[in-house]
Every structure is written in C-alpha cells, then in structure tokens.
Design a protein around this motif. Structure first.
Motif, PDB file in Angstrom:
ATOM      1  N   THR A  72       0.926  -1.197   0.223  1.00 29.23           N
ATOM      2  CA  THR A  72      -0.147   0.018  -0.020  1.00 29.23           C
ATOM      3  C   THR A  72       0.817   1.237   0.079  1.00 29.23           C
ATOM      4  N   VAL A  73       0.498   2.237  -1.015  1.00 30.45           N
ATOM      5  CA  VAL A  73       1.398   3.561  -0.999  1.00 30.45           C
ATOM      6  C   VAL A  73       0.274   4.547  -0.708  1.00 30.45           C
ATOM      7  N   GLU A  74       0.574   5.392   0.188  1.00 31.08           N
ATOM      8  CA  GLU A  74      -0.062   6.338   0.807  1.00 31.08           C
ATOM      9  C   GLU A  74       0.741   7.672   0.836  1.00 31.08           C
ATOM     10  N   ASP A  75       0.057   8.990   0.581  1.00 31.05           N
ATOM     11  CA  ASP A  75       0.465  10.266   0.866  1.00 31.05           C
ATOM     12  C   ASP A  75       1.982  10.504  -0.118  1.00 31.05           C
ATOM     13  N   ALA A  76       1.893   9.858  -1.559  1.00 35.96           N
ATOM     14  CA  ALA A  76       2.953  10.073  -2.275  1.00 35.96           C
ATOM     15  C   ALA A  76       3.129  11.400  -2.843  1.00 35.96           C
ATOM     16  N   TRP A  77       4.321  12.098  -2.687  1.00 33.11           N
ATOM     17  CA  TRP A  77       4.461  13.486  -3.202  1.00 33.11           C
ATOM     18  C   TRP A  77       5.774  13.596  -3.806  1.00 33.11           C
ATOM     19  N   VAL A  78       6.005  14.513  -4.384  1.00 35.79           N
ATOM     20  CA  VAL A  78       7.499  14.783  -5.071  1.00 35.79           C
ATOM     21  C   VAL A  78       7.771  16.373  -4.883  1.00 35.79           C
ATOM     22  N   ARG A  79       8.921  16.712  -4.323  1.00 36.82           N
ATOM     23  CA  ARG A  79       9.326  17.923  -4.159  1.00 36.82           C
ATOM     24  C   ARG A  79       9.505  18.793  -5.340  1.00 36.82           C
ATOM     25  N   ALA A  80       8.708  19.848  -5.579  1.00 39.21           N
ATOM     26  CA  ALA A  80       8.871  20.965  -6.651  1.00 39.21           C
ATOM     27  C   ALA A  80      10.262  21.429  -6.700  1.00 39.21           C
ATOM     28  N   THR A  81      10.531  21.918  -7.736  1.00 34.56           N
ATOM     29  CA  THR A  81      11.977  22.669  -7.917  1.00 34.56           C
ATOM     30  C   THR A  81      11.967  23.931  -8.211  1.00 34.56           C
ATOM     31  N   VAL A  82      13.153  24.674  -8.196  1.00 34.82           N
ATOM     32  CA  VAL A  82      13.275  26.170  -8.750  1.00 34.82           C
ATOM     33  C   VAL A  82      14.129  25.797 -10.015  1.00 34.82           C
ATOM     34  N   GLN A  83      13.578  26.865 -10.862  1.00 34.23           N
ATOM     35  CA  GLN A  83      14.517  26.605 -12.286  1.00 34.23           C
ATOM     36  C   GLN A  83      15.972  26.600 -12.111  1.00 34.23           C
ATOM     37  N   GLY A  84      16.452  25.530 -12.851  1.00 32.38           N
ATOM     38  CA  GLY A  84      17.876  25.155 -12.695  1.00 32.38           C
ATOM     39  C   GLY A  84      18.370  24.071 -11.803  1.00 32.38           C
ATOM     40  N   GLN A  85      17.584  23.801 -10.690  1.00 35.86           N
ATOM     41  CA  GLN A  85      17.765  22.665  -9.850  1.00 35.86           C
ATOM     42  C   GLN A  85      17.859  21.485 -10.727  1.00 35.86           C
ATOM     43  N   GLN A  86      18.944  20.577 -10.219  1.00 37.11           N
ATOM     44  CA  GLN A  86      19.152  19.277 -10.790  1.00 37.11           C
ATOM     45  C   GLN A  86      18.709  18.132 -10.069  1.00 37.11           C
ATOM     46  N   ALA A  87      18.338  18.227  -8.771  1.00 34.62           N
ATOM     47  CA  ALA A  87      17.793  16.908  -8.235  1.00 34.62           C
ATOM     48  C   ALA A  87      16.630  17.263  -7.309  1.00 34.62           C
ATOM     49  N   THR A  88      15.816  16.435  -6.888  1.00 28.35           N
ATOM     50  CA  THR A  88      14.669  16.404  -5.830  1.00 28.35           C
ATOM     51  C   THR A  88      14.176  15.113  -5.145  1.00 28.35           C
ATOM     52  N   GLY A  89      13.470  15.163  -4.634  1.00 30.82           N
ATOM     53  CA  GLY A  89      13.036  13.933  -3.940  1.00 30.82           C
ATOM     54  C   GLY A  89      11.641  13.337  -4.140  1.00 30.82           C
ATOM     55  N   ALA A  90      11.158  12.270  -3.815  1.00 28.14           N
ATOM     56  CA  ALA A  90       9.869  11.571  -3.577  1.00 28.14           C
ATOM     57  C   ALA A  90       9.840  11.243  -2.485  1.00 28.14           C
ATOM     58  N   PHE A  91       8.531  11.155  -1.823  1.00 23.80           N
ATOM     59  CA  PHE A  91       8.171  10.733  -0.454  1.00 23.80           C
ATOM     60  C   PHE A  91       7.212  10.073  -0.259  1.00 23.80           C
ATOM     61  N   MET A  92       6.799   9.357   0.516  1.00 23.62           N
ATOM     62  CA  MET A  92       5.679   8.419   0.617  1.00 23.62           C
ATOM     63  C   MET A  92       5.540   7.550   1.998  1.00 23.62           C
ATOM     64  N   LYS A  93       4.473   6.909   2.240  1.00 20.10           N
ATOM     65  CA  LYS A  93       4.251   5.949   3.265  1.00 20.10           C
ATOM     66  C   LYS A  93       4.036   4.627   2.525  1.00 20.10           C
ATOM     67  N   LEU A  94       4.895   3.628   2.865  1.00 15.11           N
ATOM     68  CA  LEU A  94       4.624   2.165   2.343  1.00 15.11           C
ATOM     69  C   LEU A  94       4.400   1.352   3.357  1.00 15.11           C
ATOM     70  N   THR A  95       3.365   0.132   3.081  1.00 20.10           N
ATOM     71  CA  THR A  95       3.026  -0.863   4.016  1.00 20.10           C
ATOM     72  C   THR A  95       2.941  -1.999   3.238  1.00 20.10           C
ATOM     73  N   SER A  96       3.789  -3.331   3.549  1.00 18.99           N
ATOM     74  CA  SER A  96       3.526  -4.484   2.933  1.00 18.99           C
ATOM     75  C   SER A  96       2.815  -5.636   3.655  1.00 18.99           C
ATOM     76  N   ASP A  97       1.992  -6.254   3.009  1.00 20.16           N
ATOM     77  CA  ASP A  97       1.304  -7.403   3.896  1.00 20.16           C
ATOM     78  C   ASP A  97       2.313  -8.796   3.848  1.00 20.16           C
ATOM     79  N   THR A  98       3.635  -8.427   3.468  1.00 20.90           N
ATOM     80  CA  THR A  98       4.176  -9.591   3.873  1.00 20.90           C
ATOM     81  C   THR A  98       5.929  -8.920   3.780  1.00 20.90           C
ATOM     82  N   ASP A  99       6.867  -9.610   4.313  1.00 19.50           N
ATOM     83  CA  ASP A  99       8.245  -9.036   4.206  1.00 19.50           C
ATOM     84  C   ASP A  99       8.609  -9.227   2.504  1.00 19.50           C
ATOM     85  N   GLY A 100       9.198  -8.006   2.498  1.00 17.88           N
ATOM     86  CA  GLY A 100       9.878  -7.747   1.273  1.00 17.88           C
ATOM     87  C   GLY A 100      10.626  -6.373   1.097  1.00 17.88           C
ATOM     88  N   LYS A 101      11.162  -6.165   0.153  1.00 16.80           N
ATOM     89  CA  LYS A 101      12.058  -5.053   0.182  1.00 16.80           C
ATOM     90  C   LYS A 101      11.664  -4.089  -1.228  1.00 16.80           C
TER      91      LYS A 101
END
Length: 166
Positions: free
Chosen positions: A28-57
């Motif tokens: 289950t993936v909840e509350d996924a979002w990506v950080r907006a950037t400013v002009q010229g910015q070369q990197a950003t991140g994505a954030f979310m909550k993950l819950t698995s119903d079995t062990d995994g990675k």
C-alpha cells in the motif's frame, strides 16, 4: 481415463494460480508526493508511506523525469548528517515505512526539466517479495513545495496504483 485426468489438471491449474496470487505481496502506498524545484535545480526527492502485507524490500525506483533514480537515506555519521544511496529498503510485514525529508526517500538526479507545483510525476517502485518474485507499482505523485507536506493533502487516502509482476 482422459475424463478423470482433465478434472485433476484443472484443479492443479487453479491451485497453482491461487498460490501464485497469494505469493505476491500487496504494498500500500499512501501520501506520495515529489518536491517541486526551482529553475536550474538538478535534483529532487519523492516521499511516501509504504506498508507491505508480507516481508519484502524496495529494490528499485524508476521515472522518466531524470537521468538517474536512486533509493537514499539520510543518517548521522560522525555528528554530520549525510545522504547516501542504499541498495534496497526493507519493507517488514505490516509495518509502516515512511519515506520523508531527512530520512529515507527516492532521489531524482540530473532532472530533465523543472518540476513545478501540481505537476503529476510518474514513478515506478520495484518490490522484491520474500519468495524472490518482483512486482512493479505504478504511482502518480503530485509535486508540492517543501512548505507543504504529504500531511496537508490526501492525508490517509491510499494512492491509486497499478501492480504488474515481472
């Protein structure tokens, strides 16, 4: 004799299909979002909550918004906060794993263009289940400025996603 074999084969096929479906984890993936950037910015991140119903990675993340997509962690090392790529992120059975600023996150490196507020970012997460099978989860995550967190919108609402085993 053929009549007796056909029902047995049908039962075996149905049993194999049910076992195969049960072997795949549901993440289950909840509350996924990506950080907006400013002009010229070369990197950003994505954030979310993950819950698995079995062990995994979580073993891989993919997107077409940058040249590279990596799984990262922020951690204190010798009294200095450092960010580094990790090969995978454990998803223990039933436990919430939060990807957030200052912690685990997905990193987009060498962006192809600016990520603007309200852009919808396509992201694929590849999860390896405890049986070694892999599945891809397709996510559409909105871009938000850092001042707005995943808590400010869609709180508690699961993201719509498609799962494809491979």
């Amino acid at each position: 004799m053929k009549f007796l074999i056909k029902p047995i084969n049908s039962v075996l096929i149905i049993s194999a299909a049910l076992f195969s479906a049960a072997a795949n984890a549901a993440v289950t993936v909840e509350d996924a979002w990506v950080r907006a950037t400013v002009q010229g910015q070369q990197a950003t991140g994505a954030f979310m909550k993950l819950t698995s119903d079995t062990d995994g990675k979580l073993i891989e993340a993919k997107s077409n918004i940058s040249k590279a997509v990596e799984i990262h962690e922020m951690a204190m090392q010798d009294d200095v906060m450092k960010m580094r790529q990790i090969p995978s992120l454990d998803l223990p059975n039933g436990k919430l794993v939060e990807l957030k600023p200052g912690g685990y996150h997905i990193m987009f490196i060498d962006l192809h263009h600016q990520v603007k507020e309200n852009d919808e970012i396509d992201l694929q997460l590849v999860v390896e289940n405890k049986d070694g099978s892999k599945e891809t989860i397709n996510i559409k995550a909105p871009a938000k400025p850092l001042a707005k967190s995943a808590e400010s919108s869609m709180h508690g609402q699961p993201m719509q996603m498609n799962k494809h085993g491979h």
